[in-house]
Scaffold this motif. Structure first.
Motif, PDB file in Angstrom:
ATOM      1  N   LYS A   7       0.850  -1.187   0.000  1.00  0.00           N
ATOM      2  CA  LYS A   7       0.000   0.000   0.000  1.00  0.00           C
ATOM      3  C   LYS A   7       0.883   1.232   0.000  1.00  0.00           C
ATOM      4  CE  LYS A   7      -4.088   2.012   2.090  1.00  0.00           C
ATOM      5  NZ  LYS A   7      -5.098   1.934   3.135  1.00  0.00           N
ATOM      6  N   LEU A   8       0.653   2.087  -0.964  1.00  0.00           N
ATOM      7  CA  LEU A   8       1.414   3.326  -1.105  1.00  0.00           C
ATOM      8  C   LEU A   8       0.453   4.484  -0.893  1.00  0.00           C
ATOM      9  CD1 LEU A   8       4.202   4.521  -2.126  1.00  0.00           C
ATOM     10  CD2 LEU A   8       3.113   4.642  -4.367  1.00  0.00           C
ATOM     11  N   SER A   9       0.774   5.351   0.057  1.00  0.00           N
ATOM     12  CA  SER A   9      -0.110   6.484   0.342  1.00  0.00           C
ATOM     13  C   SER A   9       0.675   7.778   0.240  1.00  0.00           C
ATOM     14  CB  SER A   9      -0.699   6.371   1.754  1.00  0.00           C
ATOM     15  OG  SER A   9      -1.345   5.138   1.921  1.00  0.00           O
ATOM     16  N   TYR A  10       0.080   8.738  -0.401  1.00  0.00           N
ATOM     17  CA  TYR A  10       0.683  10.067  -0.444  1.00  0.00           C
ATOM     18  C   TYR A  10      -0.456  11.075  -0.488  1.00  0.00           C
ATOM     19  CZ  TYR A  10       3.436  14.121  -1.633  1.00  0.00           C
ATOM     20  OH  TYR A  10       4.010  15.367  -1.610  1.00  0.00           O
ATOM     21  N   GLY A  11      -0.473  11.948   0.518  1.00  0.00           N
ATOM     22  CA  GLY A  11      -1.547  12.922   0.571  1.00  0.00           C
ATOM     23  C   GLY A  11      -2.896  12.226   0.625  1.00  0.00           C
TER      24      GLY A  11
END
Lengths: 416, 236
Positions: free
Chosen positions: A73-77
């Motif tokens: 899982k990649l989260s940004y903003g």
């Protein structure tokens, strides 16, 4: 369907324009999860009228395999991307699956828009769960506990939105074009609008879902805590059309003739359950399930008659009829009334050993399946498990139709 | 003659009632002090480590408006992603592999003698009321009974000091059976007050087996409202 599509578009567009607020993840976050499982299974195979030659039909009395899952899982903003890949190795053959691959956008404080392949699960029931609309129970590898098997399945491609409210309620809308119904074997434009809420002043919650697709209707879930140790719950689906097809007779050539799926009629499917936790940590769940779409006694007798007629297959027509029957009976359950019991404890004998006994009992013909699972924790990451299954019932009863009788399996799972 | 008997009796009775009322009021005030010591505010977070029989579990706990609690497991690795959510009288567990939040009862065990309610509930006054007070000095015993049927215990005998610092809590089931005893210790200065950071839970149903709860990293923080949603646990 058009209504759902227009609603989904209007909802997501208008809320996207309205929503403002701080982002949750201001920095790049990356989470990686992996799991490897090894298993071995021995089963007692018995030829039945439905499967006279288990070996030729692909049944194995000894089986070894490996399952590997990797999730990221990649989260940004406000944006997150999630995937789950799975590889299944069995008898020298490897299959790979992309169980999940979706993107999700947070708008405001509590509106999520998502699109891609995703695994969604609904309802409270532990045995037969009518509210788990998107799930095919036959897709699960039941050597593993439900906490693992339920997520090791291919998800559904969809777009959707979740709107969460501070009072605990939520709206959810999903649209899954060209979804393949695993039991009917046909594609559909599936849509579901769902509202979930808490019952004010009490220890209860509920969900109501409207469903569109090949089998339109509604689903309902409800759960309520009573006192400090008890829970009652219900999961139900009221959908038009029938998953199963009954036999209406035979053609002059001897082929089986099938009834229609009664697409205009609603077939209620409901589970009522009760859970209790004892002071020593023992948990008990008892459930009753009624599936009006299951085979009635008269329909079942026709199936048994057809099995008696076609076995042993003495002609091509008999062989074709047997194939037809195998297709007809390819469902997780077949009849109308079931009892389910689950007794579990997370720390047996004060040790890091969990135990679970389950019974799924068919009330229509007295056949059923009894399961025992013991799982031991090994260190921080690993578990070692043992599971046994005993199927009981008379000849050509629901749970003895297929060759696999008693079975034992061991498995180990390591997470990283 | 009759008047001379009735009058003192009425005076004595009214004094007794007043005294009982005062004790109850004092008890309620003392219970609020206990809660203020256990919980540094209405919105805060802390880390919790449970040890029992060589088994260790670690979790991050978030509390919102004193009535909502979210417990997120971080260790062991095989339990990472699991969470317990407490909203008013409701409690759910989320196991990542099941992909859904399941309603559980407050009695559901977490580890050893520690129940879900012991972990997720940080104040007593939300669920219990003081029905009697006894003792004095640094050993005042508050007897607590549930305000609602969904409370985890039928009775708690809570021993506190005169300043409201909890020393011991004995928990009972409905039939009067003694379930467990919790010993409050490890008092440290945390967020402006002396607070217990280590609880020893003795499980009387498991032959006196001891589970230790160690609290650390207290922070006053307001977490997003969406965290306290059963339908959102899969995202956390």
């Amino acid at each position: 369907m058009t209504l759902f599509r227009q609603s989904a578009t209007a909802l997501t567009t208008s809320l996207a324009l309205l929503a403002t607020g701080p982002a949750w993840a201001s920095e790049l976050q990356f989470d990686l999860m992996g799991r490897v499982s090894l298993y071995g299974k021995r089963a007692n195979l018995v030829a039945t009228d439905l499967v006279p030659n288990p070996d030729a039909s692909g049944y194995q009395d000894a089986l070894a395999g490996m399952s590997g899952v990797m999730g990221a899982k990649l989260s940004y903003g406000r944006l997150s991307l999630a995937t789950q890949f799975r590889a299944e190795a069995r008898d020298g053959q490897v299959e790979t699956f992309t169980d999940e691959a979706y993107a999700e956008l947070l708008l405001g404080e509590s509106l999520f828009l998502f699109g891609g392949r995703s695994i969604l699960s609904y309802g409270q029931a532990y045995g037969l769960n009518p509210a788990d609309i998107l799930h095919d129970p036959l897709a699960e590898n039941r050597i593993f506990p439900s906490g693992q098997a339920r997520s090791d399945v291919e998800g559904t491609e969809m777009i959707g939105a979740d709107m969460l409210f501070d009072n605990g309620s939520s709206f959810s809308l999903i649209y899954a074009p060209d979804r393949e119904d695993p039991r009917l074997g046909i594609k559909e434009d599936f849509a579901m609008l769902r509202f979930s809420g808490l019952i004010a002043g009490g220890a209860g919650d509920y969900s109501v879902a409207l469903i569109d697709g090949n089998r339109p209707g509604a689903a309902l879930s409800f759960s309520w805590g009573i006192g400090d140790a008890s829970v009652i719950y219900m999961d139900a689906a009221f959908r038009k059309g029938r998953e199963k097809q009954a036999i209406s007779g035979t053609s002059p050539l001897g082929h089986l003739l099938l009834e229609t799926r009664e697409t205009g009629k609603i077939h209620p499917y409901a589970t009522l359950g009760f859970g209790y936790t004892f002071g020593n940590g023992l948990s008990l769940n008892a459930e009753y399930t009624r599936d009006a779409g299951g085979y009635s006694d008269s329909e079942w007798y026709r199936i048994v008659d057809a099995l008696d007629t076609t076995t042993p297959a003495q002609s091509t027509v008999h062989g074709q009829s047997l194939n037809q029957l195998n297709g007809l009976l390819n469902h997780y359950t077949l009849r109308q009334n079931y009892g389910f019991l689950r007794v579990s404890h997370d720390n047996l004998f004060g040790k890091a050993v969990s135990g679970e006994v389950t019974v799924l009992h068919g009330l229509d013909d007295g056949s059923g399946s009894l399961g025992l699972r013991l799982e031991m924790t090994l260190g921080d990451r690993a578990t070692l498990g043992l599971t046994t299954t005993h199927k009981y019932g008379g000849e050509n009863s629901e749970f003895t139709l297929r060759p696999e009788g008693d079975a034992i399996a061991i498995y180990t799972t390591m997470k990283f | 003659m009759l008047k001379s008997i009735i009058k003192p009796a009425l005076v004595a009775l009214s004094m007794s009632v007043a005294a009982v009322g005062a004790w109850a009021a004092d008890g309620a005030a003392l219970l609020r002090k206990v809660d203020d010591i256990r919980a540094p505010g209405a919105n805060f977070t802390f880390d919790l480590t449970l040890n029992s029989g060589g088994k260790t579990e670690k979790m991050e706990v978030s509390v919102q408006n004193s009535t909502k609690g979210l417990v997120r497991y971080t260790k062991p690795t095989k339990m990472a992603g699991r969470s317990i959510l407490f909203v008013d009288k409701n409690m759910w567990v989320f196991v990542p592999g099941t992909r859904r939040a399941l309603r559980i009862s407050p009695q559901q065990r977490v580890l050893g003698g520690v129940s879900s309610a012991d972990v997720a509930r940080t104040v007593y006054s939300s669920d219990y009321k003081v029905v009697s007070t006894s003792g004095s000095g640094n050993a005042i015993v508050l007897q607590l009974t549930p305000k609602t049927k969904s409370a985890a215990y039928a009775r708690i005998d809570l021993t506190v000091t005169s300043s409201g610092a909890p020393k011991q809590a004995v928990f009972y089931a409905g039939g009067g059976r003694k379930l467990k005893t919790m010993h409050f210790g490890g008092y440290k200065s945390v967020l402006g007050a002396s607070r217990p950071t280590q609880l020893k839970v003795v499980d009387h149903l498991e032959g006196g087996k001891v589970t230790t709860m160690t609290y650390s990293s207290f922070k006053k923080a307001k977490t997003p409202a969406a965290w306290y949603q059963p339908n959102n646990l899969s995202r956390l």
